[in-house]
Design an enzyme around this catalytic site. Structure first.
Site, PDB file in Angstrom:
ATOM      1  N   CYS A 170       0.805  -1.045  -0.014  1.00  0.00           N
ATOM      2  CA  CYS A 170       0.040  -0.065  -0.052  1.00  0.00           C
ATOM      3  C   CYS A 170       0.719   1.240  -0.072  1.00  0.00           C
ATOM      4  O   CYS A 170       0.246   2.383  -0.088  1.00  0.00           O
ATOM      5  CB  CYS A 170      -1.064  -0.082   1.274  1.00  0.00           C
ATOM      6  SG  CYS A 170      -2.136  -1.345   1.162  1.00  0.00           S
ATOM      7  N   HIS A 310      -2.241   8.130   6.401  1.00  0.00           N
ATOM      8  CA  HIS A 310      -2.497   6.998   5.533  1.00  0.00           C
ATOM      9  C   HIS A 310      -3.765   6.704   5.918  1.00  0.00           C
ATOM     10  O   HIS A 310      -4.624   6.189   5.398  1.00  0.00           O
ATOM     11  CB  HIS A 310      -1.543   5.953   6.212  1.00  0.00           C
ATOM     12  CG  HIS A 310      -1.475   4.592   5.463  1.00  0.00           C
ATOM     13  ND1 HIS A 310      -1.491   4.463   4.140  1.00  0.00           N
ATOM     14  CD2 HIS A 310      -1.726   3.506   5.755  1.00  0.00           C
ATOM     15  CE1 HIS A 310      -1.541   3.089   3.737  1.00  0.00           C
ATOM     16  NE2 HIS A 310      -1.916   2.434   4.870  1.00  0.00           N
ATOM     17  N   GLU A 321      -0.682   5.295  14.069  1.00  0.00           N
ATOM     18  CA  GLU A 321      -0.399   6.357  13.111  1.00  0.00           C
ATOM     19  C   GLU A 321      -0.798   7.702  14.121  1.00  0.00           C
ATOM     20  O   GLU A 321       0.025   8.535  14.217  1.00  0.00           O
ATOM     21  CB  GLU A 321      -1.297   6.647  11.772  1.00  0.00           C
ATOM     22  CG  GLU A 321      -0.681   7.650  11.079  1.00  0.00           C
ATOM     23  CD  GLU A 321      -1.337   7.694   9.699  1.00  0.00           C
ATOM     24  OE1 GLU A 321      -0.750   8.651   8.740  1.00  0.00           O
ATOM     25  OE2 GLU A 321      -2.407   6.870   9.494  1.00  0.00           O
ATOM     26  N   LYS A 339      -9.010   8.685   2.762  1.00  0.00           N
ATOM     27  CA  LYS A 339      -9.774   7.174   2.667  1.00  0.00           C
ATOM     28  C   LYS A 339     -11.303   6.868   3.187  1.00  0.00           C
ATOM     29  O   LYS A 339     -11.983   6.280   2.777  1.00  0.00           O
ATOM     30  CB  LYS A 339      -8.973   6.260   3.261  1.00  0.00           C
ATOM     31  CG  LYS A 339      -7.566   5.961   2.625  1.00  0.00           C
ATOM     32  CD  LYS A 339      -6.901   4.775   3.217  1.00  0.00           C
ATOM     33  CE  LYS A 339      -5.310   4.518   2.416  1.00  0.00           C
ATOM     34  NZ  LYS A 339      -4.448   5.619   2.713  1.00  0.00           N
ATOM     35  N   HIS A 344      -9.619   2.637   0.208  1.00  0.00           N
ATOM     36  CA  HIS A 344      -8.190   2.254   0.112  1.00  0.00           C
ATOM     37  C   HIS A 344      -8.176   1.568  -1.042  1.00  0.00           C
ATOM     38  O   HIS A 344      -8.424   0.488  -1.421  1.00  0.00           O
ATOM     39  CB  HIS A 344      -8.086   1.277   1.601  1.00  0.00           C
ATOM     40  CG  HIS A 344      -6.636   1.172   1.681  1.00  0.00           C
ATOM     41  ND1 HIS A 344      -5.705   1.854   0.823  1.00  0.00           N
ATOM     42  CD2 HIS A 344      -5.844   0.525   2.639  1.00  0.00           C
ATOM     43  CE1 HIS A 344      -4.562   1.204   1.173  1.00  0.00           C
ATOM     44  NE2 HIS A 344      -4.541   0.675   2.342  1.00  0.00           N
ATOM     45  N   PHE A 403       1.603  -3.685   3.870  1.00  0.00           N
ATOM     46  CA  PHE A 403       1.976  -4.719   4.390  1.00  0.00           C
ATOM     47  C   PHE A 403       3.619  -5.053   4.147  1.00  0.00           C
ATOM     48  O   PHE A 403       4.237  -4.648   3.093  1.00  0.00           O
ATOM     49  CB  PHE A 403       1.329  -5.842   3.873  1.00  0.00           C
ATOM     50  CG  PHE A 403      -0.186  -5.729   4.215  1.00  0.00           C
ATOM     51  CD1 PHE A 403      -0.635  -5.138   5.397  1.00  0.00           C
ATOM     52  CD2 PHE A 403      -1.038  -6.710   3.856  1.00  0.00           C
ATOM     53  CE1 PHE A 403      -2.004  -5.190   5.770  1.00  0.00           C
ATOM     54  CE2 PHE A 403      -2.388  -6.662   4.312  1.00  0.00           C
ATOM     55  CZ  PHE A 403      -2.773  -5.925   5.124  1.00  0.00           C
TER      56      PHE A 403
END
Length: 415
Positions: A170, A310, A321, A339, A344, A403
């Protein structure tokens, strides 16, 4: 600002933007959609077999095929590649550049994708099992492999410089911008066409995310499902999209009368080396990426006015975060997550959010985070909610985490 300005020979300008997202087809449509702060999530007929997470954020219907790609090319491209080609065309035109007249040997292309042609592979696998090998597409491989977005964009634009693909899950789109900036600063190219693309909404891929507990289960209210930093968040909404940015050395852009939307002033990257899918506790290693990017931009952390987070709407990512932002940026810069509106888009997200950050700086406007209110905000962050916030943004950080423990932070500055 109190920190010194980066040396002129390291200044890289964002001179063109192209976007195709669930908020709209094109840069301006996407920007206006994100400013409205309304989620684009909806029930998805292709995902109806899922017990939960049977919804997505899809790009509004449009014809990416022959009417736009042209020349009989669309048939050989997966959707993720088509989106990249169209976004790249918009970005190059927006930058005032013409591939017919530029020196293609000095143009690089760097495009990231997380799952590339996975949806096409799924479709072709079903076809093989149902009808046999003679019915598998002869262009399965070029439609599958992750480098083909960069390859087809280079072909479409007659760009003969370095052509590369980044894969950091991502964070892939953000990683592409890091590599592109490095190519410019090294002198390997004069123009870099870079960003991310993703079109992986499919039953198997979405089920994979659902089975690992990453997706929201709000089947009864998809529009309310993506709610970054909210106390009652329960997962992300899968999405698709593409964003391409044209980068040039600021001096070169100025020489042809272009100042750009913003400067891509600093980049930083780190690896958690903690867990395949979970972030390191407290964002302690992501902090390294943030501090590196700020220092690379010639700034102090206190100079960061805004964070494009993010902000996936998953319980673990958002808490990690939020802790990172609160610890490193305690002065309370404005925070937003696109998002909430866009869902996403995996490997495209970092590039889309970098483009939105450039527009935030350019317009002096911070979009709101959809489905978030001051009452349901779990963390002591200065999140923009409800309506856009008009703010002079001199420096902004755009976070991307993937990831595998990939952390990428981009710092953009006002021109």
């Amino acid at each position: 600002m109190t920190a010194p300005t980066p040396s002129a020979d390291r200044a890289v300008a964002v001179t063109g933007l192209g976007m195709i997202t669930p908020a709209g087809v094109g840069r301006e449509a996407t920007w206006q959609g994100v400013l409205r702060g309304e989620s684009t999530a909806a029930h998805d007929p292709e995902l109806k077999e899922l017990s939960s997470g049977a919804f997505s954020c899809r790009i509004p219907p449009f014809a990416p095929g022959e009417g736009r790609i042209g020349g009989g090319k669309a048939w050989r491209m997966s959707r993720f590649t088509q989106l990249a080609v169209l976004a790249a065309r918009e970005a190059v035109a927006d930058a005032g550049l013409d591939p017919k007249s530029w020196d293609g040997a000095r143009v690089a292309v760097v495009i990231g994708s997380g799952l590339a042609g996975a949806a096409h592979l799924e479709e072709q696998t079903v076809r093989m099992h149902q009808a046999g090998p003679d019915f598998v597409s002869p262009v399965l491989i070029p439609m599958l492999i992750s480098n083909m977005a960069a390859g087809e964009v280079a072909l479409d634009l007659t760009a003969h410089g370095p052509s590369l693909a980044t894969e950091t899950a991502c964070a892939s789109g953000a990683s592409a911008l890091v590599v592109a900036r490095d190519l410019l600063l090294s002198g390997a190219c004069d123009i870099a066409v870079a960003g991310g693309t993703e079109a992986a909404i499919s039953p198997v891929v979405t089920t994979g995310f659902q089975r690992m507990g990453a997706l929201s289960g709000r089947n009864d209210a998809p529009v309310a499902a993506s709610r970054p930093f909210a106390a009652d968040r329960d997962g992300f909404v899968i999405s698709e999209g593409a964003a391409i940015l044209v980068l040039e050395r600021a001096a070169d852009a100025k020489a042809r009368g272009r100042s750009g939307y913003a400067l891509l002033a600093g980049t930083g990257a780190s690896s958690d080396a903690h867990h395949p899918t979970a972030p390191a506790p407290g964002g302690t290693v992501a902090e390294t990426a943030l501090r590196l990017a700020v220092a690379d931009a010639g700034l102090d952390v206190a100079d960061v006015d805004h964070v494009n987070a993010h902000g996936t709407s998953t319980p673990l990512n958002d808490s990690t975060e939020a802790e990172l932002i609160g610890r490193v940026l305690p002065h309370g810069p404005s925070v937003t997550s696109a998002k909430g509106v866009l869902g996403h888009s995996l490997g495209a997200a970092g590039a889309i959010e970098a483009a939105l950050t450039a527009l935030t700086i350019h317009h002096g406007t911070v979009p709101p985070t959809a489905n978030l209110t001051p009452q349901n905000l779990e963390f002591p962050l200065n999140c923009v909610t409800g309506e856009p916030s008009h703010q002079e943004v001199r420096a902004a950080a755009s976070h991307s985490f993937g990831f595998g423990g990939h952390n990428v932070v981009l710092v953009l500055r006002a021109v």
